[in-house]
Design a protein around this motif. Structure first.
Motif, PDB file in Angstrom:
ATOM      1  N   HIS A 128       0.855  -1.189   0.000  1.00 44.57           N
ATOM      2  CA  HIS A 128       0.000   0.000   0.000  1.00 44.57           C
ATOM      3  C   HIS A 128       0.888   1.235   0.000  1.00 44.57           C
ATOM      4  O   HIS A 128       2.094   1.150   0.219  1.00 44.57           O
ATOM      5  CB  HIS A 128      -1.012  -0.011   1.145  1.00 44.57           C
ATOM      6  CG  HIS A 128      -0.429  -0.067   2.514  1.00 44.57           C
ATOM      7  ND1 HIS A 128      -0.295  -1.240   3.227  1.00 44.57           N
ATOM      8  CD2 HIS A 128       0.059   0.898   3.314  1.00 44.57           C
ATOM      9  CE1 HIS A 128       0.246  -0.981   4.396  1.00 44.57           C
ATOM     10  NE2 HIS A 128       0.480   0.312   4.477  1.00 44.57           N
ATOM     11  N   LEU A 129       0.254   2.347  -0.283  1.00 42.19           N
ATOM     12  CA  LEU A 129       1.001   3.591  -0.442  1.00 42.19           C
ATOM     13  C   LEU A 129       0.729   4.488   0.765  1.00 42.19           C
ATOM     14  O   LEU A 129      -0.377   4.501   1.286  1.00 42.19           O
ATOM     15  CB  LEU A 129       0.514   4.268  -1.720  1.00 42.19           C
ATOM     16  CG  LEU A 129       1.347   5.392  -2.314  1.00 42.19           C
ATOM     17  CD1 LEU A 129       2.682   4.860  -2.836  1.00 42.19           C
ATOM     18  CD2 LEU A 129       0.591   6.065  -3.456  1.00 42.19           C
ATOM     19  N   PHE A 140       5.822  10.127  -1.066  1.00 41.47           N
ATOM     20  CA  PHE A 140       4.938   8.992  -1.323  1.00 41.47           C
ATOM     21  C   PHE A 140       5.804   7.758  -1.120  1.00 41.47           C
ATOM     22  O   PHE A 140       6.844   7.595  -1.789  1.00 41.47           O
ATOM     23  CB  PHE A 140       4.441   8.995  -2.771  1.00 41.47           C
ATOM     24  CG  PHE A 140       3.404  10.044  -3.059  1.00 41.47           C
ATOM     25  CD1 PHE A 140       2.141   9.989  -2.464  1.00 41.47           C
ATOM     26  CD2 PHE A 140       3.663  11.075  -3.950  1.00 41.47           C
ATOM     27  CE1 PHE A 140       1.177  10.953  -2.751  1.00 41.47           C
ATOM     28  CE2 PHE A 140       2.699  12.032  -4.239  1.00 41.47           C
ATOM     29  CZ  PHE A 140       1.458  11.973  -3.636  1.00 41.47           C
ATOM     30  N   LEU A 142       5.943   3.571  -1.023  1.00 44.60           N
ATOM     31  CA  LEU A 142       5.287   2.298  -1.299  1.00 44.60           C
ATOM     32  C   LEU A 142       5.764   1.307  -0.238  1.00 44.60           C
ATOM     33  O   LEU A 142       6.970   1.065  -0.115  1.00 44.60           O
ATOM     34  CB  LEU A 142       5.659   1.818  -2.706  1.00 44.60           C
ATOM     35  CG  LEU A 142       4.953   0.542  -3.159  1.00 44.60           C
ATOM     36  CD1 LEU A 142       3.441   0.759  -3.292  1.00 44.60           C
ATOM     37  CD2 LEU A 142       5.526   0.051  -4.484  1.00 44.60           C
ATOM     38  N   ASN A 144       5.957  -2.316   0.764  1.00 46.52           N
ATOM     39  CA  ASN A 144       5.800  -3.694   0.274  1.00 46.52           C
ATOM     40  C   ASN A 144       5.756  -4.686   1.423  1.00 46.52           C
ATOM     41  O   ASN A 144       5.352  -5.830   1.256  1.00 46.52           O
ATOM     42  CB  ASN A 144       6.956  -4.058  -0.655  1.00 46.52           C
ATOM     43  CG  ASN A 144       6.870  -3.298  -1.963  1.00 46.52           C
ATOM     44  OD1 ASN A 144       5.814  -3.268  -2.598  1.00 46.52           O
ATOM     45  ND2 ASN A 144       7.959  -2.646  -2.350  1.00 46.52           N
ATOM     46  N   TYR A 149      10.600  -0.570   1.945  1.00 49.83           N
ATOM     47  CA  TYR A 149       9.984   0.706   1.600  1.00 49.83           C
ATOM     48  C   TYR A 149      10.612   1.288   0.338  1.00 49.83           C
ATOM     49  O   TYR A 149      11.823   1.262   0.189  1.00 49.83           O
ATOM     50  CB  TYR A 149      10.165   1.707   2.762  1.00 49.83           C
ATOM     51  CG  TYR A 149       9.749   1.139   4.093  1.00 49.83           C
ATOM     52  CD1 TYR A 149       8.428   0.796   4.344  1.00 49.83           C
ATOM     53  CD2 TYR A 149      10.691   0.906   5.101  1.00 49.83           C
ATOM     54  CE1 TYR A 149       8.044   0.243   5.552  1.00 49.83           C
ATOM     55  CE2 TYR A 149      10.310   0.357   6.323  1.00 49.83           C
ATOM     56  CZ  TYR A 149       8.991   0.025   6.544  1.00 49.83           C
ATOM     57  OH  TYR A 149       8.604  -0.529   7.737  1.00 49.83           O
ATOM     58  N   ILE A 152       8.485   6.813  -3.920  1.00 46.56           N
ATOM     59  CA  ILE A 152       8.017   6.988  -5.301  1.00 46.56           C
ATOM     60  C   ILE A 152       8.048   8.453  -5.705  1.00 46.56           C
ATOM     61  O   ILE A 152       8.116   8.797  -6.868  1.00 46.56           O
ATOM     62  CB  ILE A 152       6.565   6.460  -5.446  1.00 46.56           C
ATOM     63  CG1 ILE A 152       6.437   5.055  -4.867  1.00 46.56           C
ATOM     64  CG2 ILE A 152       6.082   6.488  -6.879  1.00 46.56           C
ATOM     65  CD1 ILE A 152       7.028   3.954  -5.714  1.00 46.56           C
ATOM     66  N   THR A 247      -1.061  13.290  -6.376  1.00 43.23           N
ATOM     67  CA  THR A 247      -1.610  11.990  -5.970  1.00 43.23           C
ATOM     68  C   THR A 247      -2.200  11.261  -7.180  1.00 43.23           C
ATOM     69  O   THR A 247      -2.032  10.047  -7.328  1.00 43.23           O
ATOM     70  CB  THR A 247      -2.678  12.178  -4.862  1.00 43.23           C
ATOM     71  OG1 THR A 247      -2.085  12.940  -3.808  1.00 43.23           O
ATOM     72  CG2 THR A 247      -3.138  10.848  -4.302  1.00 43.23           C
ATOM     73  N   VAL A 250       0.743   9.745  -8.948  1.00 40.57           N
ATOM     74  CA  VAL A 250       1.370   8.591  -8.288  1.00 40.57           C
ATOM     75  C   VAL A 250       0.469   7.354  -8.380  1.00 40.57           C
ATOM     76  O   VAL A 250       0.952   6.232  -8.543  1.00 40.57           O
ATOM     77  CB  VAL A 250       1.766   8.918  -6.814  1.00 40.57           C
ATOM     78  CG1 VAL A 250       0.612   8.833  -5.860  1.00 40.57           C
ATOM     79  CG2 VAL A 250       2.893   8.005  -6.360  1.00 40.57           C
ATOM     80  N   VAL A 254       1.954   3.531  -9.576  1.00 41.46           N
ATOM     81  CA  VAL A 254       2.218   2.382  -8.691  1.00 41.46           C
ATOM     82  C   VAL A 254       1.473   1.141  -9.179  1.00 41.46           C
ATOM     83  O   VAL A 254       0.457   1.246  -9.855  1.00 41.46           O
ATOM     84  CB  VAL A 254       1.825   2.687  -7.220  1.00 41.46           C
ATOM     85  CG1 VAL A 254       2.795   3.660  -6.601  1.00 41.46           C
ATOM     86  CG2 VAL A 254       0.390   3.175  -7.110  1.00 41.46           C
ATOM     87  N   ILE A 257      -2.334  -1.448  -5.676  1.00 39.30           N
ATOM     88  CA  ILE A 257      -2.140  -1.242  -4.240  1.00 39.30           C
ATOM     89  C   ILE A 257      -3.449  -1.463  -3.499  1.00 39.30           C
ATOM     90  O   ILE A 257      -4.521  -1.357  -4.081  1.00 39.30           O
ATOM     91  CB  ILE A 257      -1.597   0.178  -3.915  1.00 39.30           C
ATOM     92  CG1 ILE A 257      -2.421   1.260  -4.624  1.00 39.30           C
ATOM     93  CG2 ILE A 257      -0.125   0.295  -4.241  1.00 39.30           C
ATOM     94  CD1 ILE A 257      -2.216   2.640  -4.065  1.00 39.30           C
ATOM     95  N   LEU A 260      -4.371   3.773   0.150  1.00 32.25           N
ATOM     96  CA  LEU A 260      -3.479   4.905   0.354  1.00 32.25           C
ATOM     97  C   LEU A 260      -3.742   5.431   1.758  1.00 32.25           C
ATOM     98  O   LEU A 260      -4.900   5.651   2.131  1.00 32.25           O
ATOM     99  CB  LEU A 260      -3.726   5.998  -0.680  1.00 32.25           C
ATOM    100  CG  LEU A 260      -2.775   7.205  -0.587  1.00 32.25           C
ATOM    101  CD1 LEU A 260      -2.425   7.716  -1.972  1.00 32.25           C
ATOM    102  CD2 LEU A 260      -3.352   8.344   0.226  1.00 32.25           C
TER     103      LEU A 260
END
Ligand code: KG4
Ligand code: ZN
Length: 332
Positions: A128-129, A140, A142, A144, A149, A152, A247, A250, A254, A257, A260
């Motif tokens: 998630h972001l 921003f 990401l 995982n 981390y 982005i 946003t 981004v 990505v 996800i 956010l």
């Protein structure tokens, strides 16, 4: 599982005790009045104040949670980034406690703690972001997994919180100015034309120095008439517009996800919370934002990040050292 969290990276000594997702106690001692005399945070004074406050705050938290030290299962503290003297106080105190009680110790990165705190409410699946916006960072990230981390997008100059604070300073509002700008903006109208830096560019980065300079010109050079309320409303609208645009960019970049989240002190901002909620709804992305009290520096976020690491077996040795700076991508 009962976790004690200690935060001492800037001008707030914060302690909390959590039991899984439940907050048992949560105390913050702010040093703002002490530093106000000097017009900014004085690192040596901050470190001394942390040393005086951390032990009484732990005692108060234990009392409120109706617990004794022997009931604590894990001890967690911020390792940095932050003002090194203050970080050293909280970290050393926590290590000494873990050693004396023979309990596991977890050192956590301050930014990681901000980024993970939305997960105390919901077990947001990975990846998630996070939009992390504080006094020192605008990123921003990401996520995982814990310790995985990827940044982005980021600010190329000032952090968003810093832009709020500098605007507030120009308008003679108290420090930190973010909440004051937020409040005045609600009483004004966005009638003043201000720039939206980097809007429309393909990389999801930010720049706030041009926006700050535009506000400075209006206030210092009196290039046009204004009221504080209208200038704050216009500044906040420019910020919301920029964040909305970045946003959208981004979200296109990505991979799939699961949501956010919005974290860091600036996530208290009511207009920005609403803006991000709308963008997420338009893009069918679940949106998460913590209780405002958990957005600014606090002990709960340290305890929660400690718990996230502990349940994966990621404990720390007692010889870890504090650090003043570290990129979130280098936190493993
Ligand atoms: O995360 P945080 O407590 O400390 C850092 O790690 O930097 O963030 C502090 C920042 C300050 O710049 C403060 O002005 C900003 O968060 N802030 C706000 C609001 N509340 C706090 N900015 C805009 N609107 C708010 N309501
Ligand atoms: Zn912070």
């Amino acid at each position: 599982m009962i976790i004690l969290g200690i935060e001492s990276s800037c001008d707030e000594t914060a302690v909390a005790i959590i039991k899984g997702r439940t907050i048992l106690s949560h105390k913050i001692f702010s040093q703002i009045d002490t530093h106000a005399l000097y017009g900014g945070v004085v690192p040596e004074i901050a470190a001394r104040a942390h040393a005086e406050k951390v032990d009484p705050l732990v005692a108060e938290c234990l009392k409120e949670a109706k617990l004794k030290l022997k009931h604590i299962d894990v001890i967690s503290a911020g390792q940095g980034p932050g003002l090194i003297g203050g970080v050293a106080v909280g970290l050393t105190y926590a290590k000494a406690l873990a050693f004396a009680l023979d309990k596991p110790f977890v050192a956590v990165n301050h930014l990681e703690a901000h980024a993970l705190i939305p997960r105390i409410m919901d077990e947001i699946p990975f990846p998630h972001l996070v939009f992390l916006a504080s006094g020192g960072h605008t990123q921003f990230v990401l996520i995982n997994g814990i310790g995985d981390y990827k940044i982005i997008g980021t600010s190329l100059d000032d952090a968003l919180g810093e832009a709020f604070d500098k605007t507030a300073k120009l308008l003679d509002l108290p420090y930190p100015g973010g909440p004051y700008v937020d409040n005045l903006a609600k009483k004004g109208r966005a009638t003043i034309d201000l720039p939206r830096p980097l809007k429309g560019t393909p990389e999801p980065n930010f720049s706030f120095s041009g926006l700050k300079s535009a506000v400075r010109r209006i206030v210092k050079e009196k290039t046009q008439p204004y009221t504080k309320e209208d200038l704050c409303a216009s500044f906040q609208e420019a910020v919301c517009d920029t964040v909305a645009d970045r946003t959208k960019v981004v979200l296109k970049l990505v991979p799939q996800i699961h949501g956010l989240s919005f974290a860091g002190g600036v996530a208290r901002n009511t207009a920005l919370r609403a803006t991000l909620k709308n963008i997420c709804a338009e893009n069918n992305v679940p949106f998460f934002v913590p209780d405002p009290a958990l957005c600014v520096d606090n002990g709960v976020m340290i305890a929660w990040a400690g718990y996230e690491r502990f349940r994966l077996g990621k404990t720390s040795s007692l010889d870890v050292a504090p650090y003043p700076r570290k990129n979130l991508e280098d936190v493993k």
